[in-house]
Design a protein around this motif. Structure first.
Motif, PDB file in Angstrom:
ATOM      1  N   HIS A  51       0.823  -1.211   0.000  1.00  0.00           N
ATOM      2  CA  HIS A  51       0.000   0.000   0.000  1.00  0.00           C
ATOM      3  C   HIS A  51       0.859   1.264   0.000  1.00  0.00           C
ATOM      4  O   HIS A  51       0.499   2.264  -0.647  1.00  0.00           O
ATOM      5  N   PHE A  52       1.995   1.214   0.704  1.00  0.00           N
ATOM      6  CA  PHE A  52       2.842   2.405   0.837  1.00  0.00           C
ATOM      7  C   PHE A  52       4.132   2.275   0.021  1.00  0.00           C
ATOM      8  O   PHE A  52       5.134   2.927   0.338  1.00  0.00           O
ATOM      9  N   ALA A  58       9.802   3.408   2.639  1.00  0.00           N
ATOM     10  CA  ALA A  58       8.757   2.505   3.134  1.00  0.00           C
ATOM     11  C   ALA A  58       9.320   1.145   3.542  1.00  0.00           C
ATOM     12  O   ALA A  58       8.832   0.520   4.485  1.00  0.00           O
ATOM     13  N   ALA A  59      10.350   0.682   2.853  1.00  0.00           N
ATOM     14  CA  ALA A  59      10.914  -0.627   3.165  1.00  0.00           C
ATOM     15  C   ALA A  59      11.438  -0.684   4.596  1.00  0.00           C
ATOM     16  O   ALA A  59      11.394  -1.737   5.243  1.00  0.00           O
ATOM     17  N   ALA A  60      11.930   0.443   5.101  1.00  0.00           N
ATOM     18  CA  ALA A  60      12.409   0.483   6.473  1.00  0.00           C
ATOM     19  C   ALA A  60      11.328   0.898   7.453  1.00  0.00           C
ATOM     20  O   ALA A  60      11.319   0.451   8.608  1.00  0.00           O
ATOM     21  N   LEU A  61      10.388   1.742   7.014  1.00  0.00           N
ATOM     22  CA  LEU A  61       9.379   2.284   7.924  1.00  0.00           C
ATOM     23  C   LEU A  61       8.258   1.296   8.226  1.00  0.00           C
ATOM     24  O   LEU A  61       7.760   1.250   9.353  1.00  0.00           O
ATOM     25  N   TRP A 109      -8.161   5.413  10.037  1.00  0.00           N
ATOM     26  CA  TRP A 109      -8.526   6.665   9.363  1.00  0.00           C
ATOM     27  C   TRP A 109      -7.316   7.445   8.857  1.00  0.00           C
ATOM     28  O   TRP A 109      -7.474   8.368   8.075  1.00  0.00           O
ATOM     29  N   LEU A 110      -6.125   7.090   9.290  1.00  0.00           N
ATOM     30  CA  LEU A 110      -4.931   7.809   8.856  1.00  0.00           C
ATOM     31  C   LEU A 110      -4.464   7.315   7.493  1.00  0.00           C
ATOM     32  O   LEU A 110      -4.482   6.112   7.219  1.00  0.00           O
ATOM     33  N   GLU A 111      -4.024   8.235   6.647  1.00  0.00           N
ATOM     34  CA  GLU A 111      -3.562   7.876   5.313  1.00  0.00           C
ATOM     35  C   GLU A 111      -2.051   8.006   5.160  1.00  0.00           C
ATOM     36  O   GLU A 111      -1.480   7.466   4.225  1.00  0.00           O
ATOM     37  N   SER A 112      -1.409   8.726   6.079  1.00  0.00           N
ATOM     38  CA  SER A 112       0.024   8.968   5.991  1.00  0.00           C
ATOM     39  C   SER A 112       0.787   7.915   6.791  1.00  0.00           C
ATOM     40  O   SER A 112       0.444   7.629   7.942  1.00  0.00           O
ATOM     41  N   LEU A 113       1.840   7.347   6.202  1.00  0.00           N
ATOM     42  CA  LEU A 113       2.650   6.360   6.905  1.00  0.00           C
ATOM     43  C   LEU A 113       3.344   6.968   8.130  1.00  0.00           C
ATOM     44  O   LEU A 113       3.335   6.337   9.207  1.00  0.00           O
ATOM     45  N   PRO A 114       3.917   8.170   8.061  1.00  0.00           N
ATOM     46  CA  PRO A 114       4.483   8.772   9.285  1.00  0.00           C
ATOM     47  C   PRO A 114       3.441   8.977  10.377  1.00  0.00           C
ATOM     48  O   PRO A 114       3.738   8.791  11.564  1.00  0.00           O
ATOM     49  N   ALA A 115       2.214   9.355  10.001  1.00  0.00           N
ATOM     50  CA  ALA A 115       1.165   9.527  11.005  1.00  0.00           C
ATOM     51  C   ALA A 115       0.804   8.190  11.657  1.00  0.00           C
ATOM     52  O   ALA A 115       0.567   8.119  12.872  1.00  0.00           O
ATOM     53  N   ARG A 120       1.455   4.506  16.422  1.00  0.00           N
ATOM     54  CA  ARG A 120       2.002   3.275  16.990  1.00  0.00           C
ATOM     55  C   ARG A 120       2.928   3.580  18.172  1.00  0.00           C
ATOM     56  O   ARG A 120       3.002   2.810  19.130  1.00  0.00           O
ATOM     57  N   VAL A 121       3.648   4.703  18.089  1.00  0.00           N
ATOM     58  CA  VAL A 121       4.455   5.131  19.235  1.00  0.00           C
ATOM     59  C   VAL A 121       3.544   5.380  20.436  1.00  0.00           C
ATOM     60  O   VAL A 121       3.847   4.978  21.574  1.00  0.00           O
ATOM     61  N   LEU A 122       2.402   6.035  20.201  1.00  0.00           N
ATOM     62  CA  LEU A 122       1.465   6.328  21.284  1.00  0.00           C
ATOM     63  C   LEU A 122       0.829   5.046  21.823  1.00  0.00           C
ATOM     64  O   LEU A 122       0.525   4.954  23.016  1.00  0.00           O
ATOM     65  N   VAL A 123       0.625   4.051  20.963  1.00  0.00           N
ATOM     66  CA  VAL A 123       0.161   2.744  21.445  1.00  0.00           C
ATOM     67  C   VAL A 123       1.171   2.171  22.445  1.00  0.00           C
ATOM     68  O   VAL A 123       0.801   1.641  23.498  1.00  0.00           O
ATOM     69  N   GLY A 124       2.452   2.307  22.136  1.00  0.00           N
ATOM     70  CA  GLY A 124       3.477   1.831  23.055  1.00  0.00           C
ATOM     71  C   GLY A 124       3.458   2.563  24.383  1.00  0.00           C
ATOM     72  O   GLY A 124       3.711   1.960  25.434  1.00  0.00           O
ATOM     73  N   VAL A 125       3.141   3.875  24.353  1.00  0.00           N
ATOM     74  CA  VAL A 125       3.022   4.640  25.594  1.00  0.00           C
ATOM     75  C   VAL A 125       1.909   4.049  26.468  1.00  0.00           C
ATOM     76  O   VAL A 125       2.083   3.832  27.674  1.00  0.00           O
ATOM     77  N   ALA A 126       0.747   3.800  25.844  1.00  0.00           N
ATOM     78  CA  ALA A 126      -0.371   3.214  26.586  1.00  0.00           C
ATOM     79  C   ALA A 126      -0.024   1.811  27.085  1.00  0.00           C
ATOM     80  O   ALA A 126      -0.351   1.435  28.216  1.00  0.00           O
ATOM     81  N   GLU A 127       0.660   1.026  26.253  1.00  0.00           N
ATOM     82  CA  GLU A 127       1.036  -0.326  26.659  1.00  0.00           C
ATOM     83  C   GLU A 127       2.001  -0.315  27.847  1.00  0.00           C
ATOM     84  O   GLU A 127       1.936  -1.193  28.716  1.00  0.00           O
ATOM     85  N   ALA A 128       2.892   0.675  27.882  1.00  0.00           N
ATOM     86  CA  ALA A 128       3.826   0.777  29.003  1.00  0.00           C
ATOM     87  C   ALA A 128       3.075   0.926  30.317  1.00  0.00           C
ATOM     88  O   ALA A 128       3.400   0.272  31.319  1.00  0.00           O
ATOM     89  N   ALA A 129       2.055   1.784  30.312  1.00  0.00           N
ATOM     90  CA  ALA A 129       1.261   1.978  31.526  1.00  0.00           C
ATOM     91  C   ALA A 129       0.453   0.724  31.862  1.00  0.00           C
ATOM     92  O   ALA A 129       0.393   0.295  33.021  1.00  0.00           O
ATOM     93  N   ILE A 130      -0.166   0.113  30.852  1.00  0.00           N
ATOM     94  CA  ILE A 130      -1.017  -1.058  31.086  1.00  0.00           C
ATOM     95  C   ILE A 130      -0.210  -2.211  31.672  1.00  0.00           C
ATOM     96  O   ILE A 130      -0.584  -2.811  32.682  1.00  0.00           O
ATOM     97  N   MET A 131       0.914  -2.518  31.046  1.00  0.00           N
ATOM     98  CA  MET A 131       1.698  -3.672  31.492  1.00  0.00           C
ATOM     99  C   MET A 131       2.274  -3.441  32.877  1.00  0.00           C
ATOM    100  O   MET A 131       2.275  -4.341  33.734  1.00  0.00           O
ATOM    101  N   THR A 132       2.769  -2.225  33.121  1.00  0.00           N
ATOM    102  CA  THR A 132       3.344  -1.915  34.427  1.00  0.00           C
ATOM    103  C   THR A 132       2.292  -2.016  35.529  1.00  0.00           C
ATOM    104  O   THR A 132       2.527  -2.618  36.582  1.00  0.00           O
TER     105      THR A 132
END
Length: 401
Positions: A51-52, A58-61, A109-115, A120-132
Protein backbone atom coordinates in the motif's frame (compact mmCIF):
# COMPACT_ATOMS: atom_id res chain seq x y z
CA UNK A 1 -8.38 -19.07 31.50
CA UNK A 2 -8.27 -18.88 35.30
CA UNK A 3 -6.23 -20.16 38.18
CA UNK A 4 -7.67 -21.44 41.44
CA UNK A 5 -7.38 -19.05 44.35
CA UNK A 6 -6.25 -20.95 47.41
CA UNK A 7 -6.00 -19.61 50.96
CA UNK A 8 -2.91 -17.47 51.20
CA UNK A 9 -0.23 -18.82 53.48
CA UNK A 10 1.30 -15.35 53.84
CA UNK A 11 -0.83 -13.01 55.98
CA UNK A 12 -1.23 -9.48 54.64
CA UNK A 13 -1.58 -7.63 57.90
CA UNK A 14 -4.43 -5.08 57.72
CA UNK A 15 -4.93 -5.55 53.98
CA UNK A 16 -8.36 -6.71 52.94
CA UNK A 17 -8.72 -10.30 51.72
CA UNK A 18 -7.25 -10.89 48.28
CA UNK A 19 -9.66 -10.15 45.43
CA UNK A 20 -11.24 -13.08 43.68
CA UNK A 21 -11.12 -14.31 40.13
CA UNK A 22 -12.76 -11.39 38.30
CA UNK A 23 -10.02 -8.83 39.13
CA UNK A 24 -7.41 -11.47 38.27
CA UNK A 25 -9.14 -12.16 34.93
CA UNK A 26 -9.19 -8.44 34.14
CA UNK A 27 -5.48 -8.14 34.90
CA UNK A 28 -4.70 -11.17 32.74
CA UNK A 29 -6.72 -9.67 29.89
CA UNK A 30 -4.97 -6.34 30.28
CA UNK A 31 -1.59 -8.09 30.21
CA UNK A 32 -2.49 -9.55 26.81
CA UNK A 33 -3.02 -6.13 25.19
CA UNK A 34 0.70 -5.46 24.56
CA UNK A 35 0.93 -8.95 23.03
CA UNK A 36 -1.85 -7.99 20.61
CA UNK A 37 0.18 -4.96 19.55
CA UNK A 38 3.29 -7.10 19.05
CA UNK A 39 1.94 -9.86 16.78
CA UNK A 40 -1.44 -8.79 15.36
CA UNK A 41 -0.02 -6.98 12.34
CA UNK A 42 2.76 -9.44 11.46
CA UNK A 43 0.64 -11.31 8.86
CA UNK A 44 -0.42 -8.09 7.07
CA UNK A 45 2.95 -6.34 6.87
CA UNK A 46 3.40 -7.33 3.21
CA UNK A 47 0.01 -5.75 2.39
CA UNK A 48 0.97 -2.57 4.24
CA UNK A 49 4.25 -2.57 2.32
CA UNK A 50 2.37 -2.82 -0.98
CA UNK A 51 0.00 0.00 0.00
CA UNK A 52 2.84 2.40 0.84
CA UNK A 53 5.33 1.22 -1.79
CA UNK A 54 5.58 4.72 -3.30
CA UNK A 55 6.46 6.33 0.04
CA UNK A 56 10.21 7.07 0.34
CA UNK A 57 11.81 4.75 2.88
CA UNK A 58 8.76 2.51 3.13
CA UNK A 59 10.91 -0.63 3.17
CA UNK A 60 12.41 0.48 6.47
CA UNK A 61 9.38 2.28 7.92
CA UNK A 62 6.70 -0.38 7.45
CA UNK A 63 8.38 -3.00 9.71
CA UNK A 64 8.51 -0.31 12.41
CA UNK A 65 4.69 -0.30 12.41
CA UNK A 66 4.99 -3.70 14.11
CA UNK A 67 8.04 -3.18 16.33
CA UNK A 68 7.98 0.46 17.44
CA UNK A 69 5.33 -0.06 20.19
CA UNK A 70 7.71 -2.51 21.93
CA UNK A 71 10.56 0.01 21.77
CA UNK A 72 8.27 2.78 23.00
CA UNK A 73 7.09 0.54 25.83
CA UNK A 74 10.66 -0.33 26.82
CA UNK A 75 11.72 3.32 26.95
CA UNK A 76 8.66 4.64 28.78
CA UNK A 77 7.76 1.87 31.26
CA UNK A 78 10.09 3.30 33.97
CA UNK A 79 8.28 6.64 33.75
CA UNK A 80 4.96 4.82 33.93
CA UNK A 81 6.23 3.16 37.10
CA UNK A 82 6.99 6.54 38.69
CA UNK A 83 3.47 7.75 37.80
CA UNK A 84 2.00 4.55 39.25
CA UNK A 85 3.63 5.15 42.63
CA UNK A 86 2.70 8.84 42.74
CA UNK A 87 -0.81 8.99 41.23
CA UNK A 88 -2.19 5.54 41.91
CA UNK A 89 -2.62 2.27 40.05
CA UNK A 90 -6.24 1.86 39.09
CA UNK A 91 -6.87 5.32 37.63
CA UNK A 92 -3.81 5.11 35.38
CA UNK A 93 -4.79 1.63 34.17
CA UNK A 94 -8.32 2.70 33.21
CA UNK A 95 -7.13 5.81 31.36
CA UNK A 96 -4.32 3.96 29.58
CA UNK A 97 -6.66 1.16 28.45
CA UNK A 98 -9.07 3.67 26.93
CA UNK A 99 -6.22 5.54 25.20
CA UNK A 100 -4.90 2.20 23.92
CA UNK A 101 -8.14 1.82 21.96
CA UNK A 102 -8.01 5.39 20.63
CA UNK A 103 -4.39 5.21 19.47
CA UNK A 104 -4.68 1.60 18.29
CA UNK A 105 -7.60 2.29 15.95
CA UNK A 106 -6.12 5.53 14.56
CA UNK A 107 -4.65 3.79 11.45
CA UNK A 108 -8.21 3.00 10.35
CA UNK A 109 -8.53 6.66 9.36
CA UNK A 110 -4.93 7.81 8.86
CA UNK A 111 -3.56 7.88 5.31
CA UNK A 112 0.02 8.97 5.99
CA UNK A 113 2.65 6.36 6.91
CA UNK A 114 4.48 8.77 9.29
CA UNK A 115 1.16 9.53 11.01
CA UNK A 116 0.49 5.80 11.42
CA UNK A 117 3.97 5.36 12.91
CA UNK A 118 3.26 8.21 15.34
CA UNK A 119 0.04 6.49 16.43
CA UNK A 120 2.00 3.27 16.99
CA UNK A 121 4.45 5.13 19.24
CA UNK A 122 1.46 6.33 21.28
CA UNK A 123 0.16 2.74 21.45
CA UNK A 124 3.48 1.83 23.06
CA UNK A 125 3.02 4.64 25.59
CA UNK A 126 -0.37 3.21 26.59
CA UNK A 127 1.04 -0.33 26.66
CA UNK A 128 3.83 0.78 29.00
CA UNK A 129 1.26 1.98 31.53
CA UNK A 130 -1.02 -1.06 31.09
CA UNK A 131 1.70 -3.67 31.49
CA UNK A 132 3.34 -1.92 34.43
CA UNK A 133 0.08 -1.43 36.33
CA UNK A 134 -1.25 -4.94 35.67
CA UNK A 135 1.91 -6.55 37.05
CA UNK A 136 2.02 -4.10 39.96
CA UNK A 137 -1.60 -4.82 40.91
CA UNK A 138 -0.95 -8.57 40.92
CA UNK A 139 1.73 -7.84 43.51
CA UNK A 140 -0.65 -5.56 45.44
CA UNK A 141 -3.67 -7.88 45.49
CA UNK A 142 -1.97 -11.23 46.12
CA UNK A 143 1.01 -12.68 47.97
CA UNK A 144 2.86 -15.95 48.45
CA UNK A 145 1.96 -18.91 46.27
CA UNK A 146 -1.21 -17.22 44.98
CA UNK A 147 0.85 -14.35 43.59
CA UNK A 148 3.25 -16.81 41.98
CA UNK A 149 0.36 -18.60 40.28
CA UNK A 150 -1.04 -15.43 38.80
CA UNK A 151 2.35 -14.23 37.60
CA UNK A 152 2.81 -17.59 35.89
CA UNK A 153 -0.68 -17.23 34.44
CA UNK A 154 0.48 -13.96 32.85
CA UNK A 155 3.09 -15.93 30.92
CA UNK A 156 0.55 -18.56 29.90
CA UNK A 157 -1.90 -15.94 28.67
CA UNK A 158 0.84 -14.16 26.72
CA UNK A 159 1.93 -17.38 25.00
CA UNK A 160 -1.60 -18.48 24.10
CA UNK A 161 -2.79 -15.03 23.03
CA UNK A 162 0.30 -14.51 20.83
CA UNK A 163 -0.64 -17.56 18.76
CA UNK A 164 -4.32 -16.60 18.73
CA UNK A 165 -3.66 -12.99 17.69
CA UNK A 166 -1.28 -14.07 14.95
CA UNK A 167 -3.91 -16.34 13.41
CA UNK A 168 -6.66 -13.77 13.93
CA UNK A 169 -4.59 -10.98 12.38
CA UNK A 170 -4.00 -13.09 9.30
CA UNK A 171 -7.68 -14.00 8.95
CA UNK A 172 -8.92 -10.43 9.39
CA UNK A 173 -6.24 -8.98 7.14
CA UNK A 174 -7.16 -11.25 4.25
CA UNK A 175 -9.73 -8.72 3.03
CA UNK A 176 -7.95 -5.46 3.91
CA UNK A 177 -4.81 -4.61 5.89
CA UNK A 178 -6.69 -2.07 8.01
CA UNK A 179 -9.27 -4.52 9.38
CA UNK A 180 -7.09 -5.99 12.19
CA UNK A 181 -6.82 -2.53 13.76
CA UNK A 182 -10.50 -2.82 14.79
CA UNK A 183 -9.43 -5.30 17.48
CA UNK A 184 -7.97 -2.41 19.45
CA UNK A 185 -11.51 -1.35 20.32
CA UNK A 186 -11.41 -4.03 23.03
CA UNK A 187 -9.83 -1.34 25.19
CA UNK A 188 -13.05 0.69 25.15
CA UNK A 189 -14.99 -2.31 26.45
CA UNK A 190 -12.36 -3.24 29.03
CA UNK A 191 -11.73 0.18 30.60
CA UNK A 192 -15.17 0.68 32.25
CA UNK A 193 -15.18 -2.91 33.52
CA UNK A 194 -11.79 -2.29 35.14
CA UNK A 195 -13.08 0.94 36.68
CA UNK A 196 -16.06 -0.90 38.16
CA UNK A 197 -14.58 -4.16 39.39
CA UNK A 198 -10.91 -3.55 40.25
CA UNK A 199 -10.59 -2.62 43.94
CA UNK A 200 -8.23 0.12 45.07
CA UNK A 201 -5.08 -1.50 46.47
CA UNK A 202 -4.15 -0.78 50.09
CA UNK A 203 -0.77 -1.60 51.64
CA UNK A 204 -0.58 -3.65 54.79
CA UNK A 205 1.00 -2.11 57.88
CA UNK A 206 4.04 -4.31 57.33
CA UNK A 207 4.43 -3.34 53.67
CA UNK A 208 3.84 0.33 54.31
CA UNK A 209 6.61 0.37 56.86
CA UNK A 210 4.53 2.11 59.54
CA UNK A 211 6.25 2.89 62.80
CA UNK A 212 3.66 3.94 65.34
CA UNK A 213 2.37 7.47 65.12
CA UNK A 214 5.12 8.68 62.80
CA UNK A 215 3.56 7.23 59.65
CA UNK A 216 5.39 5.34 56.96
CA UNK A 217 9.11 4.94 57.21
CA UNK A 218 10.98 6.12 54.12
CA UNK A 219 12.95 3.33 52.49
CA UNK A 220 15.48 3.98 49.75
CA UNK A 221 14.60 2.44 46.41
CA UNK A 222 16.66 -0.76 45.94
CA UNK A 223 18.59 0.56 42.94
CA UNK A 224 21.50 -1.88 42.93
CA UNK A 225 19.35 -4.91 43.56
CA UNK A 226 16.87 -3.99 40.80
CA UNK A 227 19.71 -3.12 38.39
CA UNK A 228 21.02 -6.67 38.62
CA UNK A 229 17.56 -8.18 38.18
CA UNK A 230 16.79 -5.92 35.21
CA UNK A 231 20.08 -6.76 33.50
CA UNK A 232 19.31 -10.45 33.91
CA UNK A 233 15.77 -9.82 32.61
CA UNK A 234 17.06 -8.22 29.38
CA UNK A 235 19.08 -11.37 28.75
CA UNK A 236 16.15 -13.57 29.80
CA UNK A 237 13.87 -11.78 27.32
CA UNK A 238 16.35 -12.44 24.49
CA UNK A 239 16.28 -16.11 25.49
CA UNK A 240 12.47 -16.06 25.75
CA UNK A 241 11.82 -14.54 22.31
CA UNK A 242 14.44 -16.37 20.24
CA UNK A 243 12.22 -19.32 19.32
CA UNK A 244 9.04 -17.29 18.56
CA UNK A 245 11.00 -14.76 16.47
CA UNK A 246 13.46 -17.03 14.68
CA UNK A 247 11.70 -20.40 14.37
CA UNK A 248 10.25 -19.73 10.91
CA UNK A 249 13.71 -18.77 9.60
CA UNK A 250 15.32 -21.83 11.17
CA UNK A 251 12.70 -24.08 9.59
CA UNK A 252 13.20 -22.39 6.23
CA UNK A 253 16.95 -23.01 6.47
CA UNK A 254 16.12 -26.65 7.25
CA UNK A 255 14.11 -26.90 4.02
CA UNK A 256 10.62 -26.47 5.49
CA UNK A 257 8.65 -23.80 3.61
CA UNK A 258 5.09 -24.99 4.19
CA UNK A 259 3.10 -22.33 6.10
CA UNK A 260 1.01 -25.07 7.68
CA UNK A 261 4.06 -26.87 9.04
CA UNK A 262 5.63 -23.65 10.27
CA UNK A 263 2.37 -22.71 11.98
CA UNK A 264 2.08 -26.14 13.60
CA UNK A 265 5.64 -26.03 14.95
CA UNK A 266 5.12 -22.48 16.27
CA UNK A 267 1.93 -23.59 18.01
CA UNK A 268 3.78 -26.57 19.52
CA UNK A 269 6.46 -24.23 20.89
CA UNK A 270 3.77 -21.97 22.39
CA UNK A 271 2.18 -25.02 24.01
CA UNK A 272 5.55 -25.93 25.52
CA UNK A 273 5.83 -22.43 27.03
CA UNK A 274 2.39 -22.88 28.59
CA UNK A 275 3.49 -26.27 29.93
CA UNK A 276 6.52 -24.65 31.54
CA UNK A 277 4.33 -21.98 33.15
CA UNK A 278 2.02 -24.67 34.55
CA UNK A 279 5.04 -26.51 35.92
CA UNK A 280 6.15 -23.27 37.61
CA UNK A 281 2.94 -23.17 39.65
CA UNK A 282 3.43 -26.79 40.75
CA UNK A 283 7.01 -26.39 41.99
CA UNK A 284 7.97 -24.89 45.31
CA UNK A 285 10.23 -21.80 45.12
CA UNK A 286 13.22 -23.81 46.26
CA UNK A 287 12.86 -26.21 43.34
CA UNK A 288 13.01 -23.63 40.52
CA UNK A 289 16.44 -21.94 40.84
CA UNK A 290 17.33 -19.64 37.95
CA UNK A 291 20.59 -21.42 37.01
CA UNK A 292 18.73 -24.69 36.45
CA UNK A 293 16.07 -22.98 34.30
CA UNK A 294 18.70 -21.17 32.23
CA UNK A 295 20.57 -24.44 31.78
CA UNK A 296 17.37 -26.02 30.45
CA UNK A 297 16.98 -23.17 27.95
CA UNK A 298 20.64 -23.51 26.96
CA UNK A 299 20.23 -27.23 26.30
CA UNK A 300 17.33 -26.48 23.97
CA UNK A 301 19.36 -23.89 22.06
CA UNK A 302 22.32 -26.24 21.68
CA UNK A 303 20.07 -29.01 20.42
CA UNK A 304 18.49 -26.62 17.91
CA UNK A 305 21.80 -25.27 16.68
CA UNK A 306 23.91 -28.42 16.61
CA UNK A 307 21.31 -31.16 16.09
CA UNK A 308 21.56 -31.19 12.33
CA UNK A 309 18.02 -32.27 11.47
CA UNK A 310 14.38 -31.24 11.63
CA UNK A 311 13.34 -33.63 14.48
CA UNK A 312 16.16 -32.37 16.72
CA UNK A 313 15.38 -28.77 15.79
CA UNK A 314 11.77 -29.21 16.90
CA UNK A 315 12.78 -31.17 20.03
CA UNK A 316 15.25 -28.45 20.97
CA UNK A 317 12.64 -25.73 20.48
CA UNK A 318 10.15 -27.57 22.72
CA UNK A 319 12.80 -28.13 25.41
CA UNK A 320 13.81 -24.46 25.26
CA UNK A 321 10.22 -23.24 25.47
CA UNK A 322 9.49 -25.40 28.52
CA UNK A 323 12.48 -23.66 30.08
CA UNK A 324 11.35 -20.16 29.08
CA UNK A 325 7.86 -20.90 30.42
CA UNK A 326 9.54 -21.49 33.78
CA UNK A 327 12.06 -18.68 33.40
CA UNK A 328 9.80 -15.68 32.79
CA UNK A 329 7.59 -16.03 35.91
CA UNK A 330 10.72 -16.81 37.93
CA UNK A 331 12.26 -13.50 36.88
CA UNK A 332 9.18 -11.43 37.65
CA UNK A 333 8.59 -13.10 41.03
CA UNK A 334 12.24 -12.49 41.89
CA UNK A 335 11.80 -8.79 41.10
CA UNK A 336 8.47 -8.60 42.94
CA UNK A 337 9.95 -10.14 46.08
CA UNK A 338 12.44 -7.28 46.34
CA UNK A 339 9.82 -4.52 46.31
CA UNK A 340 7.56 -2.93 48.90
CA UNK A 341 4.17 -1.41 48.12
CA UNK A 342 5.50 2.17 47.95
CA UNK A 343 8.08 1.40 45.26
CA UNK A 344 6.42 -1.54 43.49
CA UNK A 345 5.26 0.62 40.59
CA UNK A 346 8.74 1.96 39.89
CA UNK A 347 10.25 -1.48 40.28
CA UNK A 348 7.76 -3.13 37.94
CA UNK A 349 8.19 -0.27 35.47
CA UNK A 350 11.92 -0.95 35.35
CA UNK A 351 11.37 -4.70 35.06
CA UNK A 352 8.82 -4.24 32.25
CA UNK A 353 11.20 -1.90 30.42
CA UNK A 354 14.00 -4.45 30.73
CA UNK A 355 11.85 -7.27 29.41
CA UNK A 356 10.56 -5.40 26.38
CA UNK A 357 14.01 -4.02 25.65
CA UNK A 358 15.15 -7.63 25.47
CA UNK A 359 12.27 -8.37 23.08
CA UNK A 360 13.31 -5.48 20.84
CA UNK A 361 17.02 -6.39 20.70
CA UNK A 362 16.46 -10.16 20.33
CA UNK A 363 16.34 -10.21 16.49
CA UNK A 364 19.26 -7.75 16.38
CA UNK A 365 21.35 -10.04 18.58
CA UNK A 366 20.61 -13.06 16.40
CA UNK A 367 21.23 -11.04 13.22
CA UNK A 368 24.63 -9.95 14.53
CA UNK A 369 25.38 -13.51 15.60
CA UNK A 370 24.48 -14.85 12.16
CA UNK A 371 26.78 -12.30 10.50
CA UNK A 372 29.61 -13.34 12.82
CA UNK A 373 29.34 -17.14 12.63
CA UNK A 374 27.73 -17.68 9.22
CA UNK A 375 24.37 -19.36 9.88
CA UNK A 376 21.37 -18.68 12.09
CA UNK A 377 21.51 -22.19 13.58
CA UNK A 378 25.11 -21.67 14.68
CA UNK A 379 24.16 -18.27 16.15
CA UNK A 380 21.45 -19.99 18.20
CA UNK A 381 24.01 -22.52 19.41
CA UNK A 382 26.33 -19.66 20.46
CA UNK A 383 23.42 -18.09 22.35
CA UNK A 384 22.93 -21.46 24.04
CA UNK A 385 26.57 -21.46 25.11
CA UNK A 386 26.20 -17.90 26.46
CA UNK A 387 23.06 -18.96 28.36
CA UNK A 388 24.94 -21.89 29.89
CA UNK A 389 27.72 -19.54 31.00
CA UNK A 390 25.22 -17.18 32.64
CA UNK A 391 23.66 -20.15 34.43
CA UNK A 392 27.09 -21.23 35.69
CA UNK A 393 27.86 -17.69 36.87
CA UNK A 394 24.59 -17.53 38.83
CA UNK A 395 25.00 -20.94 40.42
CA UNK A 396 27.14 -19.87 43.43
CA UNK A 397 24.72 -17.08 44.33
CA UNK A 398 21.81 -19.49 43.97
CA UNK A 399 23.42 -21.92 46.42
CA UNK A 400 23.98 -19.12 48.95
CA UNK A 401 20.32 -18.08 48.64
Amino acid sequence: MSAPVVPDAHPRGDLAPAPGRLPAALLMTGSCLPVLGAVLLAPVLPRIQDHFETVPGAAALVPLVLTVPALSLALLAPFAGVIVDRLGRKRLLVVATALYAVFGTAPLWLESLPAILASRVLVGVAEAAIMTVCTTLIGDYYSGRVRDRYLALQTMCAAVSATLFFVLGGALGASDWRVPFWLYTVGLALAPVMARFLPDPVPSAEEDGKTGDEGPERRPFPVRRMAGICLLTVFGAVVFYTVPVEMAYLLDDAGVDSPGTIGAVTALASAATVLGSIAFTRLSPGRRPLPVLLALCAAGFLLMGLGGGLPLLIAGAVLNCVGTGLLLPSLVTLAMSRLHFADRGRGMGLWTAAFFLGEFVCPLVLLAGKAAVGTLATAVAVLGLATALVAAALFPASRRS
